[in-house]
Design an enzyme around this catalytic site. Structure first.
Site, PDB file in Angstrom:
ATOM      1  CB  VAL A 100      57.130  43.556  -8.685  1.00 40.97           C
ATOM      2  CG1 VAL A 100      57.000  41.935  -9.101  1.00 40.97           C
ATOM      3  CG2 VAL A 100      55.842  44.501  -9.068  1.00 40.97           C
ATOM      4  CB  ALA A 104      48.018  42.710  -4.366  1.00 34.99           C
ATOM      5  CG  HIS A 151      54.856  37.304  -9.407  1.00 39.32           C
ATOM      6  ND1 HIS A 151      53.837  37.555  -8.977  1.00 39.32           N
ATOM      7  CD2 HIS A 151      54.863  36.131  -9.506  1.00 39.32           C
ATOM      8  CE1 HIS A 151      52.863  36.437  -8.838  1.00 39.32           C
ATOM      9  NE2 HIS A 151      53.902  35.370  -9.138  1.00 39.32           N
ATOM     10  CB  CYS A 156      70.288  47.104 -23.911  1.00 37.63           C
ATOM     11  SG  CYS A 156      71.910  46.448 -22.875  1.00 37.63           S
ATOM     12  CB  CYS A 185      69.195  43.849 -21.427  1.00 35.63           C
ATOM     13  SG  CYS A 185      69.095  43.543 -23.492  1.00 35.63           S
TER      14      CYS A 185
HETATM   15 ZN    ZN Z   1      71.511  44.110 -23.524  1.00 33.35          ZN
END
Ligand code: ZN
Length: 240
Positions: free
Chosen positions: A93, A12, A111, A144, A119
């Site tokens: 990230v 970080a 990470h 999704c 999804c």
């Molecule tokens: Zn999906």
């Protein structure tokens, strides 16, 4: 002459100059608001629609995707461009190493990445911007579009396992490198801490660049306490 492989483990601390807060740090969000940790804990996220709605709102409001790489990210990319073999292993990230010019295939994101969604049903991925655009348009917990499943950021939440492929590659890089630089990481969280130990065990030159002491300082060949934004570019210039 073969140039030495340089592994850079970033945490970080390398991104705070880019305006991305260190959530775990002394002033971190998770210290001030313990409830916020639920937003990034898999069990709560999957089980509670209200947590998901708060989580999407937070991502929209923090504007983390608008952050720009800083001098330290750019120095790493410049080292790679200069012909030195470099691999980045990052706990972050934010995708800022790649934005600074590091080729994506040379960055291992332990990470995951906040720049994509995934999804939880069919595992389809896409740009986070697309999901946030749907939140902007009024979907407070966008499902999704392919299977109707729950979407989440492509980050490793608390309660999720790290990707074993990424972890295996990080370990291979650590075992192969001649120089291992841990920058902006407290080296207290697995697996980052373990990697620093592996690097030292196999005889790599271990350099720790961090404002606070780490458990590996006494095993390091060099410890740098100066601000990362100036100390890292200087250090990497010397390596070239
Ligand atoms: Zn999906």
């Amino acid at each position: 002459m073969n140039k030495p492989l340089v592994a850079i483990l970033s945490g970080a601390g390398i991104s705070t100059d880019s305006g991305i807060p260190d959530y775990r740090g002394p002033e971190g969000l998770w210290r001030r608001d313990p409830d916020a940790e639920k937003l990034v804990t898999y069990e709560y996220y999957m089980g509670d629609p209200e947590i998901r709605r708060r989580s999407w709102r937070m991502r929209r409001e923090t504007g983390a995707l608008r952050a720009e790489p800083n001098a330290a990210h750019r120095a790493v990319a410049e080292l790679e461009r200069s012909g030195v073999p470099v691999r980045v292993i990052t706990q972050n990230v934010d995708g800022l190493h790649q934005l600074a010019g590091m080729p994506a295939r040379k960055v291992l994101e332990l990470h995951g990445t906040a720049r994509e969604f995934v999804c939880t049903g069919c595992h389809v991925r896409g740009p986070m911007e697309d999901a946030l655009a749907r939140v902007d348009a009024g979907e407070d917990d966008p499902p999704c579009l392919r299977c109707g499943g729950i979407l989440k950021p492509a980050t490793v939440m608390f309660g999720e396992h790290l990707d074993p492929v990424v972890l295996g590659e990080a370990l291979a890089v650590t075992k192969a490198c001649q120089v291992f630089i841990a920058v902006g990481s407290t080296l207290q969280v697995h697996p980052a801490a373990g990697l620093a130990g592996v690097a030292a065990d196999q005889g790599a030159r271990l350099i720790v660049v961090n404002a606070e002491p780490t458990p590996y300082d006494d095993r390091a060949d060099e410890v740098v306490r100066e601000p990362i934004g100036t100390a890292l570019p200087e250090l990497l210039r010397d390596l070239r």
